[in-house]
Design a protein around this motif. Structure first.
Motif, PDB file in Angstrom:
ATOM      1  N   ILE A 271       0.821  -1.218   0.000  1.00 53.45           N
ATOM      2  CA  ILE A 271       0.000   0.000   0.000  1.00 53.45           C
ATOM      3  C   ILE A 271       0.856   1.269   0.000  1.00 53.45           C
ATOM      4  CG2 ILE A 271      -1.959  -1.137   1.118  1.00 53.45           C
ATOM      5  CD1 ILE A 271      -1.138   0.243   3.733  1.00 53.45           C
ATOM      6  N   ARG A 272       2.094   1.163   0.499  1.00 53.26           N
ATOM      7  CA  ARG A 272       2.919   2.371   0.611  1.00 53.26           C
ATOM      8  C   ARG A 272       3.538   2.785  -0.717  1.00 53.26           C
ATOM      9  NH1 ARG A 272       7.399   0.975   3.969  1.00 53.26           N
ATOM     10  NH2 ARG A 272       8.586   0.661   2.050  1.00 53.26           N
ATOM     11  N   ASP A 273       4.036   1.829  -1.476  1.00 52.37           N
ATOM     12  CA  ASP A 273       4.783   2.149  -2.695  1.00 52.37           C
ATOM     13  C   ASP A 273       4.031   1.771  -3.963  1.00 52.37           C
ATOM     14  OD1 ASP A 273       6.998   3.065  -1.184  1.00 52.37           O
ATOM     15  OD2 ASP A 273       7.595   0.992  -0.830  1.00 52.37           O
ATOM     16  N   GLN A 274       2.714   1.698  -3.882  1.00 51.93           N
ATOM     17  CA  GLN A 274       1.912   1.367  -5.062  1.00 51.93           C
ATOM     18  C   GLN A 274       0.879   2.463  -5.318  1.00 51.93           C
ATOM     19  OE1 GLN A 274       2.090  -1.399  -7.424  1.00 51.93           O
ATOM     20  NE2 GLN A 274       0.999   0.345  -8.302  1.00 51.93           N
ATOM     21  N   ILE A 275       1.129   3.260  -6.352  1.00 54.90           N
ATOM     22  CA  ILE A 275       0.130   4.234  -6.783  1.00 54.90           C
ATOM     23  C   ILE A 275      -1.142   3.474  -7.145  1.00 54.90           C
ATOM     24  CG2 ILE A 275      -0.438   5.929  -8.587  1.00 54.90           C
ATOM     25  CD1 ILE A 275       2.554   6.525  -8.787  1.00 54.90           C
ATOM     26  N   PRO A 276      -2.334   3.996  -6.782  1.00 57.18           N
ATOM     27  CA  PRO A 276      -3.562   3.296  -7.160  1.00 57.18           C
ATOM     28  C   PRO A 276      -3.555   2.917  -8.634  1.00 57.18           C
ATOM     29  CG  PRO A 276      -4.087   5.109  -5.690  1.00 57.18           C
ATOM     30  CD  PRO A 276      -2.609   5.202  -5.970  1.00 57.18           C
TER      31      PRO A 276
ATOM     32  N   GLY B 280       5.392  -1.972   2.027  1.00 59.65           N
ATOM     33  CA  GLY B 280       5.778  -1.388   0.748  1.00 59.65           C
ATOM     34  C   GLY B 280       6.785  -2.277   0.051  1.00 59.65           C
ATOM     35  N   ARG B 281       7.682  -1.643  -0.720  1.00 65.16           N
ATOM     36  CA  ARG B 281       8.645  -2.403  -1.505  1.00 65.16           C
ATOM     37  C   ARG B 281       9.683  -3.125  -0.640  1.00 65.16           C
ATOM     38  NH1 ARG B 281       9.757  -1.456  -6.852  1.00 65.16           N
ATOM     39  NH2 ARG B 281      11.256  -3.148  -6.539  1.00 65.16           N
ATOM     40  N   ASP B 282       9.698  -2.857   0.648  1.00 65.73           N
ATOM     41  CA  ASP B 282      10.607  -3.593   1.514  1.00 65.73           C
ATOM     42  C   ASP B 282      10.189  -5.056   1.618  1.00 65.73           C
ATOM     43  OD1 ASP B 282       8.332  -2.484   2.810  1.00 65.73           O
ATOM     44  OD2 ASP B 282       9.184  -2.896   4.785  1.00 65.73           O
ATOM     45  N   LEU B 283       8.900  -5.348   1.387  1.00 62.01           N
ATOM     46  CA  LEU B 283       8.397  -6.719   1.496  1.00 62.01           C
ATOM     47  C   LEU B 283       7.659  -7.196   0.241  1.00 62.01           C
ATOM     48  CD1 LEU B 283       7.070  -6.695   5.180  1.00 62.01           C
ATOM     49  CD2 LEU B 283       9.151  -7.772   4.328  1.00 62.01           C
ATOM     50  N   PHE B 284       7.481  -6.312  -0.744  1.00 60.69           N
ATOM     51  CA  PHE B 284       6.743  -6.671  -1.951  1.00 60.69           C
ATOM     52  C   PHE B 284       7.531  -6.329  -3.201  1.00 60.69           C
ATOM     53  CE2 PHE B 284       3.402  -6.238   1.193  1.00 60.69           C
ATOM     54  CZ  PHE B 284       2.583  -7.331   0.924  1.00 60.69           C
ATOM     55  N   ASN B 285       7.242  -7.075  -4.274  1.00 62.98           N
ATOM     56  CA  ASN B 285       7.859  -6.796  -5.567  1.00 62.98           C
ATOM     57  C   ASN B 285       7.100  -5.732  -6.338  1.00 62.98           C
ATOM     58  OD1 ASN B 285      10.190  -8.606  -6.031  1.00 62.98           O
ATOM     59  ND2 ASN B 285       8.704 -10.224  -5.646  1.00 62.98           N
TER      60      ASN B 285
ATOM     61  N   PRO C 142       4.725 -10.850  -2.633  1.00 58.29           N
ATOM     62  CA  PRO C 142       5.856 -10.604  -1.730  1.00 58.29           C
ATOM     63  C   PRO C 142       7.191 -10.868  -2.414  1.00 58.29           C
ATOM     64  CG  PRO C 142       4.172 -11.933  -0.646  1.00 58.29           C
ATOM     65  CD  PRO C 142       3.814 -11.882  -2.099  1.00 58.29           C
ATOM     66  N   ASN C 143       8.236 -10.195  -1.917  1.00 60.06           N
ATOM     67  CA  ASN C 143       9.592 -10.557  -2.324  1.00 60.06           C
ATOM     68  C   ASN C 143      10.067 -11.696  -1.428  1.00 60.06           C
ATOM     69  OD1 ASN C 143      10.341  -9.352   0.138  1.00 60.06           O
ATOM     70  ND2 ASN C 143      10.943  -7.431  -0.834  1.00 60.06           N
ATOM     71  N   GLU C 144      11.342 -12.048  -1.544  1.00 62.20           N
ATOM     72  CA  GLU C 144      11.817 -13.210  -0.788  1.00 62.20           C
ATOM     73  C   GLU C 144      11.679 -13.007   0.717  1.00 62.20           C
ATOM     74  OE1 GLU C 144      15.365 -10.501  -1.373  1.00 62.20           O
ATOM     75  OE2 GLU C 144      13.596 -11.123  -2.506  1.00 62.20           O
ATOM     76  N   LYS C 145      11.835 -11.757   1.178  1.00 63.53           N
ATOM     77  CA  LYS C 145      11.677 -11.478   2.606  1.00 63.53           C
ATOM     78  C   LYS C 145      10.206 -11.576   3.020  1.00 63.53           C
ATOM     79  CE  LYS C 145      15.708  -8.424   2.570  1.00 63.53           C
ATOM     80  NZ  LYS C 145      16.181  -7.018   2.651  1.00 63.53           N
TER      81      LYS C 145
END
Length: 612
Positions: A257-262, A352-357, A362-365
Motif C-alpha cells: 500500500i505504501r509504494d503502489q500508486i492506485p 511497501g517495496r521492503d516486502l513486496f515486488n 511478496p519478495n523473498e523477505k
C-alpha cells in the motif's frame, strides 16, 4: 398413449444420443477427466491440465499447478499440509524454492525432525474462491492433516472472476452448472472446435489478459456481488473441510500500500474529470504528505483508503479481510492475521517495496515472513496433537535465506520487470534489481526465465563459475540450494562431493558421494571415488569393500572405460597391500595391467609385492 410415448421418445432421443457420444469419447479417452490427482505407481501426481476447466479462452497462457509427487500411503509419522491459493501461494514470480509453502516445509522439517513433514503447494495463478471450491472435494484424496488457505486477490479478475473475461455468473448454481458441462467430453470437443482460431493475447501477461470490466467503484454493484460470492464460497469451503474432519487455518490478505500508486490512476482507466479518481489518488498523495511529516498513523489510514478506493481491483479490499475474520470467528477457525503481520514488520509500520515486488506479490523477505507467521500456528497445532515426543529444534535467523541465492531472486525480478511493462502498470513503475551482481549471474537468470536452461542447471553453472573464481563457499551454497529443493536426486550430491574432494575434505566428500549412491546405485564412477578416498583416510578395509562391490557387478563395471577399470583394480591392489593381503593385491594389479600392460607405475608396484 402412443402419442405420449412417441413424444417422450422424441424428447429423450437427443439426450440418449449425447449420452452415447459421451460414453464413446470416454472409452477412447478423447477428453480431460479433470482429476486433480493422478495415480502413478506409489505416488499421486498433480494433473497439470486441471486449469483448462476454468480458463475457456484458447488465447490465454493457462496456468499450471506445480509438479509434485505425493506418496499414496502415509506413515504414522507423516504430517501432510495442503496450501490452497493463487499466485502468491504458488510463489510468483519465483521458481520452486522461494514461496511460503516451501519455506514452511523446510522450517517444520528442521523444527520437528521426528515427523515426516509434507507440504503440498496447490497454489495456481489467477484462481479464486470459486475454483478452489470446485477443486476442494478432491483434496481428501491425498488425506491432508491440515489445510492452509490464502486467497481473495483474484475474486474480480481471476478465473470465473466477476470482472474477468472468464466471468460466468453471480449465481453459484450457474457456475457449478457450467463447470459440470466443461467436465463432459462432448462439451470439451465442441469447445476445441470453437477455439481453433486463436486471438491475439499470446504476448500479454495472464494478469492483463484476464481483465474484463475495468473501473469498479468501491461498494458498487459488482463490488458487492463479488464480496457476497466470496463469503458464500469461503463458508462452503470451511463447512466441507470441517465435515471431512480436516483442520484448516485461514489468513487475511496483505499487499503493497505504501509504494503502489492506485492502479486506476497508473493505468489511466478513470477519466481525468472523475471524482472517483481524485478520491483514490488524492488519498494516496495525502498519505505521502503524512509520511514526509512522519505522521505514520495518519499515513497508514490514507494508504489503506487509497487501496480500498482503487477501482482497478487487483488488491483485495479491507472489506474482504473483514469477511475472512468474520468466518474465522463464527466457525471457530484459527486465523493468521497476515495483514497485521506485514504491518508490524514493515518499514515505518506500512507495507511497501521492503516486502513486496509490486502491488501484491511478496519478495523473498515477504515470503519468509508469511511462512514464519503460518509456522507459529502450525507448531501450536502439532504440539496440541502431541504427535511429537520432544521439544522443537530452534531455527537460526539465517536458515530460510540459505535456501536461495541471488540467482533465484534475480529470476523472480526479471519476471516482475516484464509484468511492469504491461497493463495496468504500462511501464510507469521504476524498478531496480535488489542485487548488484556479476553479469554472469544475471545472464544465467535470464536464460532460466527464457526457458533456455533448467533451474537446477543454472545453479550448477553458477557453482562452477564460483569455483573458477576460488569462491568455494558460494559454490557450496548453490549445490546445497538444489539439494534442499530436490533431496531425492543424486546429481547435486555428487557435484558437492566433488567440490569437497578437490579441497581434500575426504570425510565430507565420502558423505555426499554415499548419499548420491543411495539415491542412484548405478553411478559406477562414484564407487571408485569413494574407495579411493577411504584409502586417503587410511581405511583400506572400507576401500576394499566399496571397490569390490563395483568390480563384482558386471553392469556397473561395463559402464567404466578401460582406463577407469585399470585405475579401479590398481586402487584395490593398493588397498589389499595396505591390509597385508599381498596375494589379493598381486591378483588385482595383474588385472590392472591387462588393461594397460605398459603402465610403469603398476609394474613397479606389482614387482615390489611379488619380491616380498
Amino acid at each position: 398413449m402412443k402419442k405420449l410415448a412417441f413424444k417422450a421418445i422424441t424428447f429423450l432421443l437427443p439426450f440418449l444420443l449425447l449420452f452415447i457420444i459421451e460414453i464413446i469419447l470416454r472409452v477412447f479417452n478423447l477428453g480431460e477427466s479433470f482429476q486433480l490427482f493422478q495415480m502413478n505407481g506409489n505416488y499421486w501426481t498433480i494433473n497439470r491440465n486441471i486449469c483448462t476447466k476454468y480458463f475457456s479462452k484458447n488465447d490465454l497462457s493457462i496456468p499450471q499447478p506445480i509438479e509434485q509427487k505425493i506418496a499414496v500411503h502415509k506413515s504414522d509419522r507423516t504430517y501432510r499440509i495442503v496450501c490452497l491459493g493463487g499466485s502468491t501461494t504458488a510463489g510468483f514470480p519465483y521458481t520452486e524454492n522461494i514461496n511460503y509453502p516451501y519455506f514452511i516445509n523446510k522450517i517444520l522439517q528442521h523444527k520437528f525432525p521426528e515427523l515426516e513433514i509434507q507440504v503440498i503447494n496447490l497454489g495456481i495463478s489467477a484462481i479464486g474462491s470459486s475454483v478452489i471450491l470446485d477443486l476442494l472435494p478432491q483434496i481428501q484424496t491425498i488425506d491432508p492433516d491440515l489445510v492452509l488457505i490464502y486467497f481473495g486477490h483474484n475474486e474480480f479478475y481471476g478465473a470465473l472472476g466477476t470482472a474477468s473475461v472468464e466471468y460466468v455468473s453471480k449465481y453459484p448454481i450457474l457456475i457449478k452448472s457450467l463447470l459440470w458441462l466443461r467436465s463432459l467430453y462432448f462439451y470439451q470437443s465442441l469447445s476445441h472446435l470453437a477455439n481453433i482460431i486463436p486471438d491475439n493475447n499470446q504476448d500479454k501477461t495472464l494478469m492483463s489478459a484476464l481483465i474484463g470490466d475495468l473501473a469498479l467503484p468501491h461498494r458498487g454493484e459488482v463490488y458487492n456481488i463479488t464480496h457476497n460470492l466470496f463469503k458464500n464460497n469461503l463458508i462452503q469451503i470451511v463447512d466441507l473441510l470441517k465435515s471431512e474432519g480436516i483442520p484448516v487455518i485461514l489468513s487475511t490478505l496483505t499487499c503493497n500500500i505504501r509504494d503502489q500508486i492506485p492502479l486506476d490512476e497508473l493505468s489511466g482507466i478513470v477519466d481525468s474529470d472523475s471524482s472517483a479518481k481524485s478520491i483514490a489518488y488524492n488519498k494516496y498523495l495525502n498519505a505521502l504528505n503524512h509520511m514526509k511529516n512522519k505522521e505514520y498513523l495518519n499515513a497508514k489510514e490514507c494508504f489503506i483508503e487509497a487501496k480500498d478506493l482503487d477501482q482497478l481491483r487487483f488488491r483485495a479490499s479491507s472489506d474482504l479481510n473483514m469477511i475472512i475474520k468474520l468466518v474465522s470467528q463464527v466457525y471457530d477457525i484459527p486465523l493468521v492475521d497476515m495483514d497485521m503481520c506485514f504491518f508490524r514488520n514493515s518499514v515505518d509500520g506500512i507495507p511497501g517495496r521492503d516486502l513486496f515486488n509490486e502491488h501484491l506479490h511478496p519478495n523473498e523477505k515477504g515470503y519468509e515472513l508469511m511462512a514464519k507467521a503460518y509456522v507459529d500456528s502450525i507448531s501450536f497445532m502439532i504440539n496440541k496433537l502431541r504427535i511429537c515426543s520432544f521439544k522443537a529444534n530452534k531455527l537460526s535467523d539465517d536458515y530460510v535465506s540459505s535456501l536461495y541465492s541471488s540467482l533465484d531472486v534475480l529470476i523472480g525480478e526479471i519476471k516482475i520487470q516484464k509484468l511492469l511493462d504491461q497493463f495496468p502498470f504500462n511501464g510507469k513503475v521504476n524498478f531496480t534489481f535488489s542485487y548488484y551482481c556479476d553479469p554472469i549471474v544475471f545472464e544465467l537468470a535470464k536464460q532460466q526465465v527464457n526457458g533456455n536452461i533448467y533451474w537446477d542447471e543454472a545453479h550448477y553453472k553458477l557453482a562452477e563459475y564460483y569455483i573458477t573464481k576460488d569462491q568455494d563457499t558460494d559454490a557450496e551454497r548453490e549445490y546445497n540450494i538444489v539439494i534442499n529443493a530436490y533431496p531425492n536426486i543424486a546429481v547435486p550430491y555428487y557435484k558437492l562431493a566433488a567440490l569437497y574432494e578437490n579441497n581434500m575434505n575426504w570425510k565430507q566428500s565420502i558423505k555426499y558421494y554415499e548419499q548420491a549412491l543411495s539415491l542412484n546405485p548405478e553411478l559406477s564412477f562414484i564407487y571408485a571415488k569413494v574407495g579411493i578416498m577411504y584409502l586417503n583416510l587410511n581405511q583400506p578395509d572400507k576401500s576394499v569393500a566399496v571397490l569390490n562391490k563395483l568390480i563384482s557387478s558386471e553392469p556397473l563395471l561395463q559402464k567404466l572405460t578401460l582406463i577407469q577399470k585399470k585405475k579401479v583394480h590398481y586402487f584395490i591392489g593398493l588397498a589389499y597391500s595396505s591390509q597385508g593381503d599381498y596375494k589379493s593385491a598381486a591378483k588385482m594389479l595383474k588385472i590392472a595391467l591387462s588393461f594397460d600392460p605398459d603402465d610403469i607405475q603398476i609394474q613397479k608396484l606389482l614387482k615390489q609385492i611379488l619380491n616380498r
